[in-house]
Every structure is written in C-alpha cells, then in structure tokens.
Design a protein around this motif. Structure first.
Motif, short mmCIF file in Angstrom:
data_model
loop_
_atom_site.label_atom_id
_atom_site.label_comp_id
_atom_site.label_asym_id
_atom_site.label_seq_id
_atom_site.Cartn_x
_atom_site.Cartn_y
_atom_site.Cartn_z
N GLY A 161 0.78 -1.22 0.00
CA GLY A 161 0.00 0.00 0.00
C GLY A 161 0.81 1.28 0.00
N GLY A 162 2.12 1.16 0.15
CA GLY A 162 2.97 2.34 0.16
C GLY A 162 3.10 2.96 -1.23
N THR A 163 3.13 4.28 -1.32
CA THR A 163 3.26 4.95 -2.61
C THR A 163 4.28 6.07 -2.50
OG1 THR A 163 1.49 6.56 -2.21
CG2 THR A 163 0.86 4.46 -3.22
N VAL A 164 5.11 6.18 -3.52
CA VAL A 164 6.03 7.31 -3.67
C VAL A 164 5.84 7.83 -5.09
CG1 VAL A 164 8.43 8.08 -3.68
CG2 VAL A 164 7.69 6.34 -2.04
N GLU A 165 5.54 9.12 -5.21
CA GLU A 165 5.28 9.66 -6.54
C GLU A 165 5.88 11.06 -6.68
OE1 GLU A 165 1.11 10.21 -7.31
OE2 GLU A 165 0.68 10.76 -5.24
N ASN A 166 6.21 11.37 -7.92
CA ASN A 166 6.63 12.72 -8.31
C ASN A 166 7.83 13.22 -7.51
OD1 ASN A 166 4.40 12.75 -10.09
ND2 ASN A 166 3.08 13.52 -8.47
N VAL A 167 8.79 12.32 -7.26
CA VAL A 167 10.01 12.66 -6.55
C VAL A 167 11.19 12.58 -7.50
CG1 VAL A 167 11.66 11.88 -4.80
CG2 VAL A 167 9.23 11.95 -4.26
N HIS A 168 12.05 13.59 -7.47
CA HIS A 168 13.34 13.52 -8.16
C HIS A 168 14.40 13.34 -7.09
CE1 HIS A 168 16.54 14.09 -11.03
NE2 HIS A 168 17.04 15.06 -10.29
N LEU A 169 15.08 12.18 -7.10
CA LEU A 169 16.08 11.86 -6.10
C LEU A 169 17.47 12.13 -6.66
CD1 LEU A 169 16.57 10.62 -3.25
CD2 LEU A 169 16.83 8.41 -4.40
N GLN A 170 18.23 12.94 -5.95
CA GLN A 170 19.60 13.24 -6.35
C GLN A 170 20.55 12.62 -5.33
OE1 GLN A 170 20.95 17.22 -7.99
NE2 GLN A 170 21.93 17.31 -6.00
N ILE A 171 21.44 11.75 -5.81
CA ILE A 171 22.34 11.01 -4.93
C ILE A 171 23.75 11.59 -5.04
CG2 ILE A 171 23.34 8.74 -4.44
CD1 ILE A 171 20.75 7.54 -5.58
N ASP A 172 24.24 12.11 -3.90
CA ASP A 172 25.57 12.71 -3.89
C ASP A 172 26.64 11.77 -3.33
OD1 ASP A 172 24.38 14.93 -4.89
OD2 ASP A 172 24.67 16.21 -3.14
N GLY A 173 26.21 10.65 -2.74
CA GLY A 173 27.16 9.69 -2.18
C GLY A 173 27.03 8.34 -2.86
N THR A 174 27.50 7.28 -2.19
CA THR A 174 27.45 5.92 -2.74
C THR A 174 26.43 5.10 -1.96
OG1 THR A 174 29.77 5.98 -3.41
CG2 THR A 174 28.77 3.81 -3.15
N ILE A 175 25.57 4.41 -2.70
CA ILE A 175 24.63 3.46 -2.11
C ILE A 175 25.11 2.07 -2.47
CG2 ILE A 175 22.25 2.63 -2.12
CD1 ILE A 175 21.36 5.45 -2.75
N ARG A 176 25.44 1.27 -1.45
CA ARG A 176 26.02 -0.05 -1.68
C ARG A 176 25.50 -1.02 -0.63
NH1 ARG A 176 30.81 1.20 -0.84
NH2 ARG A 176 31.57 1.58 -2.95
N ASP A 177 25.01 -2.18 -1.07
CA ASP A 177 24.48 -3.17 -0.14
C ASP A 177 24.82 -4.56 -0.64
OD1 ASP A 177 23.18 -4.66 1.73
OD2 ASP A 177 21.24 -3.70 1.50
#
Length: 218
Positions: A161-177
């Motif tokens: 049921g979760g919703t995320v809309e109309n977002v511009h995500l800017q990543i300045d670091g590193t995402i690592r998993d």
C-alpha cells in the motif's frame, strides 16, 4: 506586480514596501506606479491587508486588484520553523530540513504517514536505512538530495500500500548493499507503487555486490 521577497518564514510579515504595483494602459506603452494603499490583496482565495503575518508554511499566490482589474498571481513560499507542519492529519514539508525533522520527531508513525513536499529537501548521512514505508509520499516534482555513503537510498522497502510519486532523487554519495536488493528510491518494492520518479547520480553511485533486484528508477 513585483515582490522584493518571495521567500518567507512563519511569523514573518509581508509589507507594502516589498510590493511594487504598476498599471499598464491599453496602449501597452503607458505605465503608472500604483500605491499599495489604493489596492486590495488576496492570498490564495483569502482577502488580506498589509502588513500580513504568515502563520503557516506552504506555497501561496498573491493577487492584487486595482480599479476592478486583477493582476496575474505571484508565487510566495513560506517555510515553517521546523520545515514542516501538520494539516488535517497529513504532513506538509516546506523547508530543506523538513523531512529529516519530521522523521526525527515522529518516528513512531512516519512510515505510515501521508506526506507532501512543497519544497526541495536534503537528507544527511543520519537518514535511517531501515524504513519500510507503507504511507504516501508525494514529492510534487521536488528534489530530494541524499548525502553520504549508505546501504539504501530513500527507503529500505516500500511495503504493501505504500506509494512514492513525483520525486526527483539526487544522490551525492554511494549506495552499496551486499544483499543485492539495493536502489535509489527503495531497495525492495513489495506490493507498493513508485510513479513519476527519477534518480540522478550527482557524482554518486548505486552498487549491488550480489545478485538481486533494486528499484533505483521507475
């Protein structure tokens, strides 16, 4: 209508000296500067008088009426002192630190909240990596800037049921998993929805060190 200031904070006043009003005659050449005291003002749909003190953050439009003629609206943005406010049980984010402050003060119900962004926001390295979001987040086209290295992006998971809309995500670091379920908007999408979103790697990166599915883009 010209405004000296278009950015205000709650409890700050809109004053007549910040407003310049100019009438343009039908020949499109002749102009006349009009004194604010001869005009009427409307903020959104509410008539106001100057000086006017803003009591709540958000996006507003100001129109001016003179001699039965009304101006084009002028946009005004007002920031809450904490960068957000509650509106009928929903949260409206109006400042750059508003989303971070909202989480810090409402951790118990943040994951299920209905949130609307009315300004760009920045999230630091302390933004949690374990949120399973089942609420509603509408970015209204605003940018969320994420700084610092981390395992996940905006959310660890968007749940049922979760919703995320109309977002511009800017990543300045590193995402690592190492799990491989890594992404910008969410590492895992589980019966939720992501619509109208985009991710920009502003010198950052998204890296998975194992096989899995991430949701960096929609």
């Amino acid at each position: 209508v010209n405004l000296t200031l278009r950015e205000y904070t709650v409890d700050e006043e809109l004053i007549s000296s910040n407003v310049t009003i100019k009438a343009v005659y039908s020949d499109n050449i002749t102009t006349e500067t009009i004194e604010p005291g001869k005009c009427s003002f409307t903020l959104g749909t509410t008539p106001i008088t100057l000086p006017y003190k803003f009591s709540k953050g958000g996006n507003y439009t100001l129109t001016v009426t003179y001699d039965n003629l009304t101006s084009e609206p002028v946009n005004i943005h007002v920031t809450d002192q904490n960068g957000y406010h509650e509106d009928n049980g929903n949260y409206v984010v109006t400042g750059i630190d508003g989303l971070q402050n909202l989480y810090s003060s409402n951790q118990s119900n943040f994951a299920t909240a209905k949130i609307t962004l009315e300004s760009p926001v920045t999230l630091g390295a302390s933004w949690p990596e374990t949120i399973t979001f089942t609420g509603e987040l509408n970015g209204n086209g605003n940018t969320i800037t994420m700084k610092g290295d981390r395992k996940q992006g905006l959310f660890n998971e968007i749940g049922m049921g979760g919703t995320v809309e109309n977002v511009h995500l800017q990543i300045d670091g590193t995402i690592r998993d190492g799990s491989g379920t890594v992404g910008g908007i969410a590492g895992t999408l589980w019966k939720g929805t992501i619509t109208g979103c985009s991710v920009e790697l502003n010198g950052g990166s998204i890296q998975a060190t194992a096989t899995g599915t991430g949701y960096a883009l929609t």
